[in-house]
Scaffold this active site. Structure first.
Site, PDB file in Angstrom:
ATOM      1  N   THR A  67       0.525  13.278  22.489  1.00 51.59           N
ATOM      2  CA  THR A  67       1.774  14.018  22.296  1.00 51.59           C
ATOM      3  C   THR A  67       1.581  15.104  21.246  1.00 51.59           C
ATOM      4  O   THR A  67       2.193  16.169  21.327  1.00 51.59           O
ATOM      5  CB  THR A  67       2.875  13.051  21.780  1.00 51.59           C
ATOM      6  OG1 THR A  67       2.737  11.838  22.464  1.00 51.59           O
ATOM      7  CG2 THR A  67       4.254  13.612  21.916  1.00 51.59           C
ATOM      8  N   GLY A  68       0.718  14.820  20.270  1.00 52.76           N
ATOM      9  CA  GLY A  68       0.479  15.783  19.195  1.00 52.76           C
ATOM     10  C   GLY A  68      -0.052  17.100  19.730  1.00 52.76           C
ATOM     11  O   GLY A  68       0.278  18.172  19.207  1.00 52.76           O
ATOM     12  N   ASP A 110      11.513  17.306  22.095  1.00 53.91           N
ATOM     13  CA  ASP A 110      11.205  18.740  21.980  1.00 53.91           C
ATOM     14  C   ASP A 110      12.221  19.455  21.103  1.00 53.91           C
ATOM     15  O   ASP A 110      11.887  20.405  20.392  1.00 53.91           O
ATOM     16  CB  ASP A 110      11.224  19.399  23.372  1.00 53.91           C
ATOM     17  CG  ASP A 110       9.938  19.113  24.132  1.00 53.91           C
ATOM     18  OD1 ASP A 110       9.020  18.513  23.540  1.00 53.91           O
ATOM     19  OD2 ASP A 110       9.871  19.476  25.322  1.00 53.91           O
ATOM     20  N   LYS A 157      11.394  11.287  12.140  1.00 53.15           N
ATOM     21  CA  LYS A 157      11.636  10.768  13.498  1.00 53.15           C
ATOM     22  C   LYS A 157      10.700   9.562  13.649  1.00 53.15           C
ATOM     23  O   LYS A 157       9.505   9.710  13.881  1.00 53.15           O
ATOM     24  CB  LYS A 157      11.318  11.853  14.536  1.00 53.15           C
ATOM     25  CG  LYS A 157      11.165  11.330  15.970  1.00 53.15           C
ATOM     26  CD  LYS A 157      12.461  10.777  16.524  1.00 53.15           C
ATOM     27  CE  LYS A 157      12.314  10.231  17.948  1.00 53.15           C
ATOM     28  NZ  LYS A 157      11.571   8.958  18.036  1.00 53.15           N
ATOM     29  N   CYS A 204      -6.437   4.278  14.506  1.00 53.94           N
ATOM     30  CA  CYS A 204      -7.177   5.466  14.937  1.00 53.94           C
ATOM     31  C   CYS A 204      -8.581   5.435  14.350  1.00 53.94           C
ATOM     32  O   CYS A 204      -9.509   6.004  14.914  1.00 53.94           O
ATOM     33  CB  CYS A 204      -6.429   6.734  14.537  1.00 53.94           C
ATOM     34  SG  CYS A 204      -6.090   6.803  12.804  1.00 53.94           S
ATOM     35  N   THR A 205      -8.752   4.763  13.220  1.00 52.11           N
ATOM     36  CA  THR A 205     -10.064   4.695  12.567  1.00 52.11           C
ATOM     37  C   THR A 205     -10.856   3.451  12.971  1.00 52.11           C
ATOM     38  O   THR A 205     -11.861   3.141  12.328  1.00 52.11           O
ATOM     39  CB  THR A 205      -9.895   4.697  11.034  1.00 52.11           C
ATOM     40  OG1 THR A 205      -8.924   3.698  10.720  1.00 52.11           O
ATOM     41  CG2 THR A 205      -9.454   6.025  10.498  1.00 52.11           C
ATOM     42  N   ARG A 239       0.841  -1.210   0.000  1.00 48.68           N
ATOM     43  CA  ARG A 239       0.000   0.000   0.000  1.00 48.68           C
ATOM     44  C   ARG A 239       0.874   1.256   0.000  1.00 48.68           C
ATOM     45  O   ARG A 239       0.553   2.254  -0.654  1.00 48.68           O
ATOM     46  CB  ARG A 239      -0.895  -0.031   1.257  1.00 48.68           C
ATOM     47  CG  ARG A 239      -1.714   1.216   1.484  1.00 48.68           C
ATOM     48  CD  ARG A 239      -2.508   1.108   2.791  1.00 48.68           C
ATOM     49  NE  ARG A 239      -3.290   2.299   3.051  1.00 48.68           N
ATOM     50  CZ  ARG A 239      -4.030   2.479   4.150  1.00 48.68           C
ATOM     51  NH1 ARG A 239      -4.120   1.535   5.059  1.00 48.68           N
ATOM     52  NH2 ARG A 239      -4.718   3.598   4.325  1.00 48.68           N
ATOM     53  N   ASN A 284       1.640   2.219  14.748  1.00 50.24           N
ATOM     54  CA  ASN A 284       0.726   1.239  14.141  1.00 50.24           C
ATOM     55  C   ASN A 284       0.846   1.139  12.616  1.00 50.24           C
ATOM     56  O   ASN A 284       0.481   0.119  12.041  1.00 50.24           O
ATOM     57  CB  ASN A 284      -0.720   1.500  14.587  1.00 50.24           C
ATOM     58  CG  ASN A 284      -1.266   2.825  14.125  1.00 50.24           C
ATOM     59  OD1 ASN A 284      -0.500   3.708  13.733  1.00 50.24           O
ATOM     60  ND2 ASN A 284      -2.560   2.995  14.175  1.00 50.24           N
ATOM     61  N   GLU A 292      -2.765  14.082  13.224  1.00 51.13           N
ATOM     62  CA  GLU A 292      -3.834  13.089  13.327  1.00 51.13           C
ATOM     63  C   GLU A 292      -3.636  12.390  14.664  1.00 51.13           C
ATOM     64  O   GLU A 292      -2.652  11.699  14.869  1.00 51.13           O
ATOM     65  CB  GLU A 292      -3.727  12.093  12.172  1.00 51.13           C
ATOM     66  CG  GLU A 292      -4.848  11.094  12.183  1.00 51.13           C
ATOM     67  CD  GLU A 292      -4.455   9.793  11.511  1.00 51.13           C
ATOM     68  OE1 GLU A 292      -3.581   9.803  10.642  1.00 51.13           O
ATOM     69  OE2 GLU A 292      -5.023   8.766  11.891  1.00 51.13           O
TER      70      GLU A 292
HETATM   71  O1  G3H Z   1      -4.281   4.623  12.830  1.00 49.53           O
HETATM   72  C1  G3H Z   1      -4.536   5.517  12.034  1.00 49.53           C
HETATM   73  C2  G3H Z   1      -4.564   5.267  10.612  1.00 49.53           C
HETATM   74  O2  G3H Z   1      -4.574   6.483   9.910  1.00 49.53           O
HETATM   75  C3  G3H Z   1      -5.720   4.392  10.196  1.00 49.53           C
HETATM   76  O3  G3H Z   1      -5.577   4.007   8.887  1.00 49.53           O
HETATM   77  O4  G3H Z   1      -7.934   3.405   8.320  1.00 49.53           O
HETATM   78  O5  G3H Z   1      -6.045   2.671   6.882  1.00 49.53           O
HETATM   79  O6  G3H Z   1      -6.388   1.662   9.134  1.00 49.53           O
HETATM   80  P1  G3H Z   1      -6.534   2.879   8.278  1.00 49.53           P
END
Ligand code: G3H
Length: 496
Positions: free
Chosen positions: A248-249, A230, A192, A298-299, A116, A169, A264
């Site tokens: 942290t963001g 930092d 980083k 995150c999604t 991907r 992730n 994000e």
């Molecule tokens: O963990 C955050 C990612 O932006 C989620 O991506 O929807 O392709 O799993 P994804």
């Protein structure tokens, strides 16, 4: 194999080097950072603990390389990115091996992440050619007092040096989603990597090295957050930060200087299931969305808001699918693999314990072995339970039963996060009205939340982030507009 073959220059004994000035280097600190394998909980890799002085040198070379790169024809930049994409894909097995060992990504998903990423880089090269070759042309007579004697030409130019900080992730994919747009737009890039995921990131960077990018244009610096965290994000030579990760963001955004930020930062993606929904479709998406990569996306679906009338039926279908999920090591391609760290597993266990003490109903037995957590669906969750609001980043999913659409929308919007949400219904009018009312960056109708396809705009509101990602938006975000105004002599038209 990771660290071998084409990757052999990256490693010194058992420590991975950092990448600066087109070379793999050892840090003068002599220190290292250890990366634990989430499955064995034993040290798997070591990376260099770079110093602030080394960071300064990286920024100096990045700045110098960027000046020349900005003048490199767009088609040449695109060609180099296409080469990097091809090399990345050729080495998908070695890179996937590192993903399996340091972030416990199931083997098949690890290979998919690399492929991907190659596709993303190639598309970025093409999209860059399309959007960066366009300029804008304005004439001046729209405002009173002006005539057609001024011509304004605008085009997109690079920002300078982009600092990219991807999460554990998707250490490869979410790194290239920053590197590709930065480079095609004519920027230099300092990466980083996350500690967990650093070795996968370094392998990916080596593919850019093999593709022949100019020295200093891309660098990868590893080290301790306390020493260089930092220092990197507040460095005066950073012209843009693209970060994906957790809280942290928010701290980075507060400390960063006046530069564009793309952040994000997680989500609590709600899945609203209405009475008329196709429950088989909803159940498949809830399981795929909630439990793939053990919920560490995150999604991921992070709370199900189901109408009372269909909740029992939906829960039964979800439970039947959960029962089929395999649990075990990533090497065996298990559906559920160990979460990234012991502290994550402890955090998840804390949320589960809180829900249990407050009376939630568990459909599966709670089971944990080290970082491996068996999937659970937590039913009859109420708003006073932490799991109703917090992001577990693990294979545990709460179900809240709702009586009205408004209740579902309220729960979605009352959250600090606002990344994505989804709604299941056969009534498209209702779906669109609910999507409109859900305060999230994206709403999926009849499917689980997801970032891709990678050229779609991707953004969160509130604590889920700032700026919009997706290939096109990232390229635009990593550029600024430059206007040149040509002033012709005198006015050529007089009224009356
Ligand atoms: O963990 C955050 C990612 O932006 C989620 O991506 O929807 O392709 O799993 P994804």
């Amino acid at each position: 194999m990771a660290g071998k073959g084409v990757f052999k220059d990256m490693i010194d004994g058992e420590v991975y080097k950092y990448y600066a000035d087109g070379e793999w280097k050892r840090s003068a600190s002599g220190g290292t950072v250890s990366i634990l394998n989430p499955s064995t909980r034993k040290p798997q890799y070591k990376v260099q603990a770079c110093t602030q002085d080394e960071v300064n040198k990286i920024f100096d070379s990045a700045k110098a390389a960027q000046k020349l790169w900005a003048k490199t024809p767009l088609w040449k930049r695109a060609e180099a990115l296409h080469r990097a994409a091809a090399i990345l894909k050729e080495n998908k097995v070695a890179i996937a091996e590192a993903l399996v060992k340091e972030v416990a990504k199931p083997q098949k998903d690890a290979v998919t992440e690399v492929v991907r990423s190659g596709d993303l880089i190639s598309y970025t090269a093409e999209e860059g050619i399309r959007i960066l070759s366009e300029g804008k042309f304005l004439v001046s007579d729209s405002f009173p007092g002006n005539d057609r004697n001024k011509l304004c030409m605008s085009s997109k130019i690079p920002l300078g040096v982009v600092l990219a900080i991807p999460p554990f992730n998707y250490p490869v994919n979410l790194a290239v989603s920053k590197i590709g747009p930065a480079l095609i737009a004519g920027n230099a890039l300092v990466l980083k990597p996350p500690t967990q995921g650093a070795v996968s990131c370094l392998h990916m960077v080596h593919c850019f090295h093999l593709a022949g990018f100019p020295k200093g244009l891309i660098s990868a610096v590893t080290g301790k957050g306390s020493e260089i965290g930092d220092f990197l994000t507040m460095h005066p030579m950073v012209n843009c930060i693209s970060f994906t990760g957790g809280d942290t963001g928010i701290a980075i955004a507060r400390k960063a200087s006046m530069i564009p930020l793309q952040m994000e930062l997680g989500g609590k993606d709600a899945c609203i299931v209405l009475e008329d929904a196709d429950l088989d479709l909803a159940a498949s998406n809830i399981v795929k969305g909630g439990y793939s990569y053990s919920g560490q996306r995150c999604t991921a679906v992070k709370v199900v808001l189901a109408f009372e009338s269909i909740a029992d039926m939906l829960v039964a279908k979800v439970n039947a699918k959960i029962a089929k999920l395999t649990v075990g090591p990533p090497e065996e391609d298990s559906d559920i693999t160990p979460v990234v760290s012991e502290s994550s597993a402890n955090f998840i266990e804390g949320l589960v314990k809180d829900a249990r003490e407050k009376g939630a109903k568990f459909h599966q037995e709670w089971k944990r072995d080290g970082n491996l957590i068996w999937p659970v669906l937590i039913d009859h969750v109420r708003p006073d339970m932490r799991i109703a609001w917090e992001e577990p980043f693990g294979p545990v999913l709460p179900v809240i039963r709702i009586k009205t659409v408004e209740e579902g929308i309220h729960h979605c919007n009352a959250n600090n996060f606002g990344l994505q949400g989804c709604v299941f219904t056969k009534d498209i009018n209702k779906a669109i009205m609910i999507a409109d009312a859900m305060e999230t960056g994206t709403v999926q109708i009849n499917s689980a939340p997801a970032r891709g396809p990678d050229h779609f705009p991707f953004q969160g509101i509130r604590d889920s982030g700032i700026g919009s990602q997706g290939i096109t938006n990232s390229i635009n975000m990593m550029t600024k507009i430059k206007s040149t105004v040509i002033n012709l002599p005198g006015a050529s038209y007089q009224m009356g």
